[in-house]
Design a protein around this motif. Structure first.
Motif, PDB file in Angstrom:
ATOM      1  N   ALA A   8      -4.371   0.722  -9.929  1.00 42.75           N
ATOM      2  CA  ALA A   8      -4.409   0.218  -8.552  1.00 42.75           C
ATOM      3  C   ALA A   8      -5.820   0.381  -8.010  1.00 42.75           C
ATOM      4  N   VAL A   9      -6.041  -0.173  -6.831  1.00 47.15           N
ATOM      5  CA  VAL A   9      -7.235   0.154  -6.061  1.00 47.15           C
ATOM      6  C   VAL A   9      -6.878   1.336  -5.166  1.00 47.15           C
ATOM      7  N   TYR A  10      -7.706   2.349  -5.227  1.00 46.24           N
ATOM      8  CA  TYR A  10      -7.475   3.574  -4.474  1.00 46.24           C
ATOM      9  C   TYR A  10      -8.405   3.616  -3.269  1.00 46.24           C
ATOM     10  N   TYR A  11      -7.824   3.941  -2.126  1.00 45.56           N
ATOM     11  CA  TYR A  11      -8.560   3.986  -0.871  1.00 45.56           C
ATOM     12  C   TYR A  11      -8.411   5.358  -0.220  1.00 45.56           C
ATOM     13  N   CYS A  12      -9.441   5.756   0.511  1.00 43.75           N
ATOM     14  CA  CYS A  12      -9.282   6.916   1.373  1.00 43.75           C
ATOM     15  C   CYS A  12      -9.404   6.460   2.823  1.00 43.75           C
ATOM     16  N   ALA A  13      -8.812   7.245   3.698  1.00 43.16           N
ATOM     17  CA  ALA A  13      -8.846   6.964   5.130  1.00 43.16           C
ATOM     18  C   ALA A  13      -8.975   8.274   5.883  1.00 43.16           C
ATOM     19  N   SER A  48      -2.535  14.668  12.930  1.00 45.27           N
ATOM     20  CA  SER A  48      -2.123  15.807  12.115  1.00 45.27           C
ATOM     21  C   SER A  48      -1.703  15.331  10.734  1.00 45.27           C
ATOM     22  N   TRP A  49      -1.752  16.213   9.759  1.00 46.04           N
ATOM     23  CA  TRP A  49      -1.447  15.801   8.396  1.00 46.04           C
ATOM     24  C   TRP A  49       0.003  15.327   8.261  1.00 46.04           C
ATOM     25  N   TYR A  50       0.914  15.890   9.083  1.00 44.59           N
ATOM     26  CA  TYR A  50       2.322  15.518   8.960  1.00 44.59           C
ATOM     27  C   TYR A  50       2.623  14.193   9.646  1.00 44.59           C
ATOM     28  N   GLN A  51       1.650  13.665  10.402  1.00 46.13           N
ATOM     29  CA  GLN A  51       1.801  12.356  11.032  1.00 46.13           C
ATOM     30  C   GLN A  51       0.992  11.282  10.319  1.00 46.13           C
ATOM     31  N   PHE A  52       0.140  11.711   9.405  1.00 46.10           N
ATOM     32  CA  PHE A  52      -0.899  10.827   8.876  1.00 46.10           C
ATOM     33  C   PHE A  52      -0.335   9.550   8.275  1.00 46.10           C
ATOM     34  N   PHE A  53       0.704   9.662   7.463  1.00 45.51           N
ATOM     35  CA  PHE A  53       1.232   8.488   6.781  1.00 45.51           C
ATOM     36  C   PHE A  53       2.213   7.695   7.636  1.00 45.51           C
ATOM     37  N   LEU A  54       2.363   8.102   8.898  1.00 47.20           N
ATOM     38  CA  LEU A  54       3.210   7.343   9.813  1.00 47.20           C
ATOM     39  C   LEU A  54       2.421   6.280  10.577  1.00 47.20           C
ATOM     40  N   LEU A  55       1.109   6.301  10.449  1.00 47.83           N
ATOM     41  CA  LEU A  55       0.254   5.376  11.191  1.00 47.83           C
ATOM     42  C   LEU A  55       0.269   3.997  10.559  1.00 47.83           C
ATOM     43  N   ASP A  56       0.054   3.008  11.414  1.00 48.35           N
ATOM     44  CA  ASP A  56      -0.186   1.673  10.912  1.00 48.35           C
ATOM     45  C   ASP A  56      -1.618   1.590  10.390  1.00 48.35           C
ATOM     46  N   ARG A  57      -1.872   0.643   9.516  1.00 49.24           N
ATOM     47  CA  ARG A  57      -3.187   0.551   8.898  1.00 49.24           C
ATOM     48  C   ARG A  57      -4.305   0.500   9.935  1.00 49.24           C
ATOM     49  N   ASP A  58      -4.112  -0.246  10.998  1.00 48.33           N
ATOM     50  CA  ASP A  58      -5.171  -0.425  11.995  1.00 48.33           C
ATOM     51  C   ASP A  58      -5.407   0.813  12.849  1.00 48.33           C
ATOM     52  N   GLU A  59      -4.499   1.787  12.748  1.00 51.94           N
ATOM     53  CA  GLU A  59      -4.637   2.990  13.574  1.00 51.94           C
ATOM     54  C   GLU A  59      -5.567   4.030  12.963  1.00 51.94           C
ATOM     55  N   TYR A  60      -5.853   3.907  11.676  1.00 50.55           N
ATOM     56  CA  TYR A  60      -6.756   4.886  11.062  1.00 50.55           C
ATOM     57  C   TYR A  60      -8.173   4.626  11.561  1.00 50.55           C
ATOM     58  N   ARG A  72       0.847  -1.191   0.000  1.00 51.92           N
ATOM     59  CA  ARG A  72       0.000   0.000   0.000  1.00 51.92           C
ATOM     60  C   ARG A  72       0.887   1.246   0.000  1.00 51.92           C
ATOM     61  N   GLU A  73       0.492   2.228  -0.779  1.00 47.48           N
ATOM     62  CA  GLU A  73       1.285   3.447  -0.945  1.00 47.48           C
ATOM     63  C   GLU A  73       0.454   4.663  -0.575  1.00 47.48           C
ATOM     64  N   GLY A  74       0.947   5.460   0.346  1.00 46.70           N
ATOM     65  CA  GLY A  74       0.289   6.717   0.673  1.00 46.70           C
ATOM     66  C   GLY A  74       0.568   7.740  -0.406  1.00 46.70           C
ATOM     67  N   LEU A  75      -0.441   8.465  -0.834  1.00 54.03           N
ATOM     68  CA  LEU A  75      -0.313   9.393  -1.956  1.00 54.03           C
ATOM     69  C   LEU A  75      -0.404  10.852  -1.536  1.00 54.03           C
ATOM     70  N   SER A  76      -1.442  11.173  -0.804  1.00 56.10           N
ATOM     71  CA  SER A  76      -1.682  12.561  -0.478  1.00 56.10           C
ATOM     72  C   SER A  76      -2.642  12.635   0.693  1.00 56.10           C
ATOM     73  N   CYS A  77      -2.483  13.662   1.517  1.00 57.17           N
ATOM     74  CA  CYS A  77      -3.426  13.871   2.604  1.00 57.17           C
ATOM     75  C   CYS A  77      -3.646  15.366   2.796  1.00 57.17           C
ATOM     76  N   ILE A  78      -4.747  15.692   3.444  1.00 55.46           N
ATOM     77  CA  ILE A  78      -5.113  17.079   3.631  1.00 55.46           C
ATOM     78  C   ILE A  78      -5.610  17.274   5.058  1.00 55.46           C
ATOM     79  N   SER A  79      -5.200  18.366   5.668  1.00 59.60           N
ATOM     80  CA  SER A  79      -5.516  18.607   7.065  1.00 59.60           C
ATOM     81  C   SER A  79      -6.973  18.997   7.238  1.00 59.60           C
TER      82      SER A  79
END
Length: 127
Positions: A92-97, A102-114, A45-52
């Motif tokens: 790919a299959v695209y997912y949102c979460a 915070s936005w600067y921490q968002f992609f540091l989470l494990d999948r189960d933490e969202y 899984r690849e993180g692409l973009s996030c918004i605060s």
């Protein structure tokens, strides 16, 4: 029912565009950072973009920078991912979460933490 629902995927030719939507039901997105991910067959899984949630600060992964743009419309309880100049490798299959991090921490989470995940929408780029 509390859920995120993605839509807007489909088949597009190389160089084409798609706009994906991530709509929330049962809760409001105002207090959440929202991010887009994708997963191609056999790949991580690849993180692409996030918004605060507050000031609209956004992060865009280098692999899609300049081609993908994230935006949000809190009045519509929806976040969008505009994808331009699509390439076959974007297939790919695209997912949102959604998460309250915070936005600067968002992609540091494990999948189960969202807090919430959508079910995904398929994007296929092919001629």
């Amino acid at each position: 029912q509390v859920q995120l629902v993605e839509s807007g995927g489909g088949l597009v030719q190389p160089g084409g565009s798609l706009r994906l939507s991530c709509a929330a039901s049962g809760f409001t997105l105002d207090d959440y950072t929202i991010g887009w991910f994708r997963q191609a067959p056999g790949k991580e899984r690849e993180g692409l973009s996030c918004i605060s949630s507050d000031d609209g600060s956004a992060y865009v992964e280098d692999s899609v920078k300049g081609r993908f743009t994230i935006s949000r419309d809190n009045a519509k309880n929806t976040v969008y991912l505009q994808m331009n100049s699509l390439k076959p490798e974007d297939t790919a299959v695209y997912y949102c979460a959604a998460d309250r991090s915070s936005w600067y921490q968002f992609f540091l989470l494990d999948r189960d933490e969202y807090e919430y995940w959508g079910q995904g929408t398929q994007v296929t780029v092919s001629s």
